[in-house]
Scaffold this motif. Structure first.
Motif, mmCIF file in Angstrom:
data_model
loop_
_atom_site.group_PDB
_atom_site.id
_atom_site.type_symbol
_atom_site.label_atom_id
_atom_site.label_comp_id
_atom_site.label_asym_id
_atom_site.label_seq_id
_atom_site.Cartn_x
_atom_site.Cartn_y
_atom_site.Cartn_z
ATOM 1 N N GLU A 154 0.847 -1.179 0.000
ATOM 2 C CA GLU A 154 0.000 0.000 0.000
ATOM 3 C C GLU A 154 0.887 1.236 0.000
ATOM 4 O O GLU A 154 2.042 1.186 0.438
ATOM 5 C CB GLU A 154 -0.921 0.005 1.219
ATOM 6 C CG GLU A 154 -1.960 -1.099 1.179
ATOM 7 C CD GLU A 154 -2.836 -1.141 2.415
ATOM 8 O OE1 GLU A 154 -4.010 -1.504 2.274
ATOM 9 O OE2 GLU A 154 -2.331 -0.826 3.507
ATOM 10 N N TYR A 212 1.295 5.236 1.198
ATOM 11 C CA TYR A 212 0.824 6.238 2.153
ATOM 12 C C TYR A 212 1.508 7.581 1.888
ATOM 13 O O TYR A 212 2.702 7.626 1.538
ATOM 14 C CB TYR A 212 1.133 5.805 3.591
ATOM 15 C CG TYR A 212 0.301 4.646 4.072
ATOM 16 C CD1 TYR A 212 -0.866 4.867 4.803
ATOM 17 C CD2 TYR A 212 0.677 3.333 3.796
ATOM 18 C CE1 TYR A 212 -1.636 3.792 5.248
ATOM 19 C CE2 TYR A 212 -0.085 2.266 4.243
ATOM 20 C CZ TYR A 212 -1.244 2.500 4.969
ATOM 21 O OH TYR A 212 -2.000 1.438 5.400
ATOM 22 N N ASP A 237 -0.357 8.764 8.832
ATOM 23 C CA ASP A 237 -0.135 8.807 7.384
ATOM 24 C C ASP A 237 -1.445 8.550 6.650
ATOM 25 O O ASP A 237 -2.339 7.867 7.153
ATOM 26 C CB ASP A 237 0.910 7.766 6.972
ATOM 27 C CG ASP A 237 2.288 8.087 7.554
ATOM 28 O OD1 ASP A 237 2.510 9.245 7.946
ATOM 29 O OD2 ASP A 237 3.130 7.170 7.608
ATOM 30 N N GLU A 238 -1.559 9.103 5.442
ATOM 31 C CA GLU A 238 -2.797 9.032 4.661
ATOM 32 C C GLU A 238 -2.686 7.962 3.579
ATOM 33 O O GLU A 238 -1.799 8.017 2.729
ATOM 34 C CB GLU A 238 -3.063 10.399 4.021
ATOM 35 C CG GLU A 238 -4.295 10.468 3.146
ATOM 36 C CD GLU A 238 -4.443 11.827 2.488
ATOM 37 O OE1 GLU A 238 -4.950 11.872 1.333
ATOM 38 O OE2 GLU A 238 -4.043 12.841 3.089
ATOM 39 N N LEU A 239 -3.584 6.977 3.620
ATOM 40 C CA LEU A 239 -3.589 5.908 2.627
ATOM 41 C C LEU A 239 -4.020 6.459 1.272
ATOM 42 O O LEU A 239 -5.017 7.176 1.169
ATOM 43 C CB LEU A 239 -4.532 4.786 3.061
ATOM 44 C CG LEU A 239 -4.721 3.625 2.088
ATOM 45 C CD1 LEU A 239 -3.417 2.857 1.889
ATOM 46 C CD2 LEU A 239 -5.820 2.686 2.576
#
Length: 249
Positions: free
Chosen positions: A138, A140, A148-150
């Motif tokens: 993934e 981030y 943290d933002e996915l």
């Protein structure tokens, strides 16, 4: 123009992948892609073409409205102006990316700087630039001092935000329970047989191999749900799987 099936065409990407030197004379097969990283195969005779030649060959006109980047084997992009030349015989140059834009955007992926010719970039493209398996990693956006933002595969991240973005590709690592034992899985979706192999690694699909697979605490809620051959299950942290051999006699 030489046809792609001509045996005399040197496939630059194939040569780089095989670790051999690109031959001295053309014609050469190259790949020109767009911001979705979708490529078209083209043939060019000149071993040292200009950016203008590549753009015109790809039918991208007017040339002044496009930015062209050459892509190296490690995924790094380097801007190639219309008047600049690039040597296709140089090890590492595999592909080109063209963007209909008048400026580029800089960001970092896994602490490596990268330039991109479009205002937005998908999570899937970020994974490809990082050189990781999209199904097992993934991406981030790293936000110092915060969570943290996915960035999902289909998300189109806006690179025009203030500042220079830093992204990180992280291996998926989800804790679930299989027959009450804690297990870590590295994918967001698993097939029936992939779940079976979590409990019975030696299991081989066949007419006499059958397992009953149930799960709970997934995205469907806490109720017990059956998983059958041919289905996928969306993995959630803390899911419980029960995998039991079934006697077909």
């Amino acid at each position: 123009m030489t046809q792609l099936n001509d045996l005399d065409v040197e496939d630059v990407a194939a040569a780089v992948s095989a670790g051999r030197e690109v031959r001295e004379h053309g014609p050469y097969k190259i790949q020109v892609g767009d911001e979705s990283l979708e490529y078209q195969s083209l043939v060019i005779a000149d071993p040292v073409p200009t950016g203008l030649q590549v753009l015109e060959l790809a039918g991208l006109r007017p040339v002044a409205e496009y930015l062209l980047f050459q892509m190296y084997a490690n995924g790094h992009l380097e801007l190639l102006s219309p008047s600049e030349t690039t040597d296709l015989r140089q090890a590492g140059i595999e592909k080109f990316l063209a963007f209909k834009n008048d400026r580029s955007f800089r960001f970092f992926i896994d602490e490596r700087s990268q330039d991109w010719g479009a205002q937005r970039i998908s999570g899937h493209a970020l994974k490809q630039l990082a050189g990781v398996d999209p199904s097992k990693y993934e991406v981030y956006l790293v936000i110092p001092g915060e969570d943290d933002e996915l960035v999902e595969d289909r998300d189109l991240f806006d690179l025009a935000r203030p500042g220079v973005e830093h992204f990180a590709a992280v291996e998926i690592n989800i804790k679930v329970f299989v027959n009450t034992l804690p297990t870590y899985v590295h994918a967001r979706y698993l097939s029936y047989w992939e779940v079976v192999h979590l409990a019975h690694p030696e299991a081989v699909p066949g007419p006499n191999a059958h397992f009953t697979v149930t799960y709970a605490k997934g995205f469907e809620g806490n109720s017990l749900t059956n998983l059958v051959d041919g289905q996928l299950v969306h993995i959630k942290k803390g899911m419980h799987f029960n995998v039991t051999p079934t006697d077909k006699s």
